[in-house]
Design a protein around this motif. Structure first.
Motif, PDB file in Angstrom:
ATOM      1  N   ILE A  74       5.464  -3.714  -4.449  1.00 24.58           N
ATOM      2  CA  ILE A  74       5.246  -3.419  -5.863  1.00 24.58           C
ATOM      3  C   ILE A  74       5.300  -1.915  -6.122  1.00 24.58           C
ATOM      4  N   PHE A  75       4.625  -1.144  -5.288  1.00 26.64           N
ATOM      5  CA  PHE A  75       4.596   0.294  -5.525  1.00 26.64           C
ATOM      6  C   PHE A  75       5.970   0.919  -5.290  1.00 26.64           C
ATOM      7  N   GLY A  76       6.691   0.437  -4.298  1.00 30.09           N
ATOM      8  CA  GLY A  76       8.034   0.950  -4.058  1.00 30.09           C
ATOM      9  C   GLY A  76       8.944   0.717  -5.240  1.00 30.09           C
ATOM     10  N   ALA A  77       8.920  -0.499  -5.803  1.00 35.60           N
ATOM     11  CA  ALA A  77       9.747  -0.788  -6.976  1.00 35.60           C
ATOM     12  C   ALA A  77       9.304   0.037  -8.171  1.00 35.60           C
ATOM     13  N   PHE A  78       7.998   0.223  -8.317  1.00 35.54           N
ATOM     14  CA  PHE A  78       7.486   1.024  -9.435  1.00 35.54           C
ATOM     15  C   PHE A  78       7.994   2.466  -9.360  1.00 35.54           C
TER      16      PHE A  78
ATOM     17  N   ASN B   7      -2.575   3.691 -12.660  1.00 32.58           N
ATOM     18  CA  ASN B   7      -2.978   2.358 -12.211  1.00 32.58           C
ATOM     19  C   ASN B   7      -2.341   2.021 -10.865  1.00 32.58           C
ATOM     20  N   PHE B   8      -1.045   2.286 -10.742  1.00 33.54           N
ATOM     21  CA  PHE B   8      -0.331   1.944  -9.520  1.00 33.54           C
ATOM     22  C   PHE B   8      -0.742   2.841  -8.360  1.00 33.54           C
TER      23      PHE B   8
ATOM     24  N   MET C 102      -9.591   0.338 -14.079  1.00 27.07           N
ATOM     25  CA  MET C 102      -8.236   0.889 -14.079  1.00 27.07           C
ATOM     26  C   MET C 102      -7.543   0.662 -12.746  1.00 27.07           C
ATOM     27  N   ILE C 103      -8.300   0.778 -11.669  1.00 29.83           N
ATOM     28  CA  ILE C 103      -7.720   0.605 -10.335  1.00 29.83           C
ATOM     29  C   ILE C 103      -7.261  -0.822 -10.114  1.00 29.83           C
ATOM     30  N   SER C 104      -7.987  -1.783 -10.672  1.00 28.99           N
ATOM     31  CA  SER C 104      -7.708  -3.198 -10.398  1.00 28.99           C
ATOM     32  C   SER C 104      -6.903  -3.872 -11.493  1.00 28.99           C
ATOM     33  N   VAL C 105      -6.202  -3.086 -12.318  1.00 28.76           N
ATOM     34  CA  VAL C 105      -5.378  -3.668 -13.380  1.00 28.76           C
ATOM     35  C   VAL C 105      -4.355  -4.651 -12.813  1.00 28.76           C
TER      36      VAL C 105
END
Length: 807
Positions: free
Chosen positions: A364-368, A715-716, A346-349
């Motif tokens: 990526i996390f900021g946009a998410f 996941n993120f 799950m962590i490495s999706v």
């Protein structure tokens, strides 16, 4: 990041401030470039001017020892760009400017090491037959697990060592060529070439999806020969494109390919320390095997014994019937506003967080957070796109009663029926599914604009460059081997184009030849930008949505044509990038390019045949295959998704979804948003070159969001937390440990999960319908509104939501 480019670098000490500024601007478009540690002035001031030298007589065995790597860590990097002949006996070179590369790849080579051996061809072709066939058949089952290249690299070494021990030492001659059955110890280059042969074919061939859809949905059975024509065309068109763009995606040192570095670290570790013991510290080999063993053992907990630790939506366990709570914190059909998962799978999706650069993870996390955790809940609460009548985040469409969309209700004789569509329902998308269509649209335009702004000069410059012009140490070492001429790849591409035309006509796909040409033009336009993103960040962006959107407009109402167009556009790009990564893999480990060319072409042909034959056998011999009640669970889950996609885009079509007046027409504005977003950050970075603005990468940020659904917040969040620990804290404060073990830890965790999946599948899930462990830890998360995908609003019986008429 500069991808494409041969990034200019001043290797002499700047003596005026303007030179320092020139150096800053030269690497401005390379986010992986560390100004502080790689600048000329910094290197000289910290380490002096003494550089490590090597000559032809001092080249090692291709796998750095621990002592080698330790010395590389503390040495200064710069490669003096002398105007002297770079092929001289002694050239003053050092190593890659990127610590990621230095940690995984040796800066030495042994040109006398044998590569093109009987062992390579025997093991490589054996795997090229068995693995694609197995993966093709097993993906028809649910659940399933596939064999990937990492597992192949692990099992290849004992195979090679066994053949080293068992085969006699004599030569065989055939067709004028002589080859020793056992030329000596099984070496890293043989291992690499086998891995390359398998990686390009491990997923089989996409033609099997189209052929099975034709047979099951449309009642048309294509012969193996017809399938081969289309399959080999798509497979090797990608390879020919990869060969043509080598100077953009393979040769530049700035194209580091983080995913390839993991594979390099694994092979270097397995071969450099094989059979050796160390006394100073834990060897890399021992660390790798301990990490793999621990990962394998632990995976039994979240993967089988306590599956609740995998999804870990613990707030939903407390309030299982609260739909708002489950929609926000759920990990099955919710937004996943949790923090962590105990399951590495799950962590490495989104890719291993130990591999993806830290700056890319922040993008990526900021946009998410902005799109999924802020904008989507507001739109959902406002019932935009009637989203309250559907689960907040599932990857499937719904009808106007809130039930899953029944594609068969709008099909007559395997074609789209407008009259039935008008009687049944429009298609509705959950809010995250709809919004991520918008971010996908934005990704494509942002990618084009970002590439033009940051890399246009580099791309033009690379058009005129060859491998001889690259000053990177690995390019320098590769000059010893004759390059595969570009005309080989062009000739192969022309032949595959002709084969593709024949296949399209023979199979009666309904795709015009001009549309086939359009699909290849689209592929050519996106190969370099998409390849650069993956080479820099290890993030994949797929072209499938763009291909489906285009074919839905240019060839409407033809599902089969849509499938073939999509394969020739998006699959060709995917294959081209996959082949490019393997070319970089061979580049790092010094595999002769002509040997790679022959191996990749031959293994591709073998794998296409193997996959087609295997699926044909399965469809002919497995009783009730692809039916929901198939007793061995061969229900073809991926095929259902593929068929649904073909009928949505080729039948209902994008016109009814995204054209003016359609419900989802506002999402078309994302094309403009994506085109505009990169511009201000580009000029801010140029104005403030040492500021964080140079790390803002809009295409990467948006591409991460595109994984939702099925990916979710857990996941993120788990991904960014793990990345912060290893890619920021450990790398910054424990750099030597990071250099030595980081990629091996990532490899061990991945390998342990893969082996765990395989063992659990074949040992406890497959036999006699499977052995289940029923207790609270495995059932608590399945009894929540999240697991049942309940919407916030339900439609009363006999009523609908949305418009009362549609067409």
């Amino acid at each position: 990041m500069s991808g494409v480019a041969h990034l200019r670098h001043r290797y002499s000490v700047p003596d005026v401030p303007e030179d320092v500024e020139d150096e800053l601007m030269a690497h401005l478009n390379d986010p992986n470039w560390d100004y502080d540690s790689n600048s000329s002035t910094a290197s000289i001031s910290r380490h002096g001017i003494e550089h490590k030298r090597w000559s032809k007589s001092s080249i090692g065995m291709g796998a750095s020892t621990d002592v080698d790597t330790e010395s590389q860590i503390s040495s200064s990097w710069p490669i003096p760009e002398s105007k002297a002949d770079l092929s001289s006996e002694t050239t003053q070179v050092q190593d890659s400017p990127y610590p990621e590369v230095r940690a995984a790849v040796s800066n030495t080579d042994d040109p006398t090491m044998v590569v093109n051996t009987f062992r390579v061809w025997f093991i490589g072709l054996l795997f090229s037959i068995i693995i694609p066939a197995f993966n093709t058949v097993i993906t028809l089952r649910f659940p399933y697990v596939i064999i990937n290249v990492l597992l192949v690299q692990l099992i290849t070494l004992p195979f090679g060592k066994f053949m080293e021990w068992a085969l006699p030492r004599y030569r065989v001659t055939a067709f004028g060529y002589s080859m020793s059955l056992n030329p000596g110890p099984f070496n890293i280059k043989e291992h690499t070439l086998i891995a390359i042969m398998v990686n390009v074919v491990v997923g089989g061939t996409p033609i099997t999806d189209i052929a099975s859809s034709m047979r099951i949905v449309y009642g048309v059975k294509w012969s193996i020969g017809k399938q081969f024509l289309l399959g080999i065309s798509a497979q090797l068109l990608g390879f020919s494109f990869a060969g043509v763009v080598r100077q953009f995606l393979v040769w530049p040192s700035s194209m580091i390919w983080p995913g390839v570095l993991v594979r390099c670290a694994l092979l270097n570790t397995m071969h450099s320390n094989y059979g050796k013991k160390e006394s100073k510290h834990m060897s890399r080999e021992r660390f790798l095997y301990i990490a793999c063993a621990c990962s394998f053992i632990w995976y039994w907990v979240p993967g089988y014994l306590w599956t609740g630790l995998s999804v870990f939506n613990w707030i939903c366990w407390i309030a299982p019937n609260n739909i708002v709570v489950n929609s926000l914190f759920g990990t099955v059909s919710g937004l996943g506003m949790g923090l962590f998962s105990f399951d590495w799978a799950m962590i490495s999706v989104l890719g291993s967080p130990l591999v993806v650069p830290w700056w890319a993870q922040l993008n990526i996390f900021g946009a998410f957070v902005i799109v999924i955790w802020f904008i989507c809940p507001i739109l959902w609460a406002s019932n935009v796109f009637y989203s309250k009548f559907m689960p907040v985040s599932v990857p499937s469409p719904f009808d106007n009663t809130g039930a899953p969309y029944d594609i068969s209700a709008v099909i007559t004789n395997n074609t789209f029926d407008l009259a039935k569509y008008e009687q049944y329902s429009p298609m509705y998308l959950p809010i995250t599914y709809a919004i991520t269509y918008g971010t996908i649209f934005a990704t494509y335009t942002a990618l084009i604009v970002h590439t033009f702004l940051w890399y246009r000069h580099d791309i033009v410059r690379q058009f005129r460059r060859s491998l001889q012009d690259e000053t990177d140490i690995h390019a320098h070492l590769m000059r010893k081997y004759p390059e595969a001429p570009r005309w080989w790849f062009i000739a192969l591409g022309v032949a595959c184009f002709v084969i593709g035309v024949i296949g399209i006509e023979v199979c009666k796909t309904g795709l015009p030849i001009w549309a086939f040409v359009v699909s290849l033009i689209v592929a050519v336009l996106f190969i370099v930008p998409l390849g650069m993103v993956q080479a820099i960040t290890n993030q994949q962006i797929y072209l499938s949505v763009m291909a489906e959107l285009l074919v839905g407009y240019i060839v409407p109402g033809r599902p089969v044509a849509m499938m073939v167009f999509n394969m020739m556009a998006s699959t060709t790009v995917k294959q081209a990038i996959s082949f490019s990564s393997d070319l970089k893999f061979g580049h790092y480990l010094k595999i002769p390019p002509r040997s790679m060319f022959i191996a990749q072409v031959v293994s591709s042909v073998v794998a296409v045949i193997s996959s087609i034959v295997a699926q044909q056998w399965a469809l002919d011999n497995i009783h009730d295959i692809c039916s929901p009640d198939q007793k061995s669970f061969f229900t073809c889950p991926n095929l259902d998704l593929f068929n649904t996609s073909s009928l949505i885009w080729g039948g209902i079509g994008p016109k009814r979804l995204f054209s003016p007046g359609a419900l989802y027409y506002p999402l078309v504005w994302f094309f403009l948003i994506g085109a505009v977003l990169p511009i201000p950050f580009y000029y801010l970075a140029r104005r403030y070159p040492r500021s964080p603005w140079r790390y803002v990468h809009i295409p990467v940020a948006l591409a991460g969001v595109d994984n939702v659904p099925p990916a979710n917040g857990v996941n993120f969040a788990a991904w960014i937390i793990t990345g912060c620990i290893f890619q920021w804290f450990v790398r910054r404060f424990h750099f030597r440990w990071w250099m030595r073990y980081n990629y091996l830890l990532s490899t061990g965790l991945d390998a342990g999960v893969i082996v765990g999946l395989v063992v659990i599948f074949f040992a406890v899930q497959l036999p006699k319908g499977g052995i289940s462990v029923t207790w609270w830890g495995n059932t608590v998360w399945q009894k929540t509104a999240d697991a049942m995908a309940l919407p916030l609003k339900t439609v009363p019986p006999g009523q609908i939501f949305g418009p009362s008429t549609w067409s």
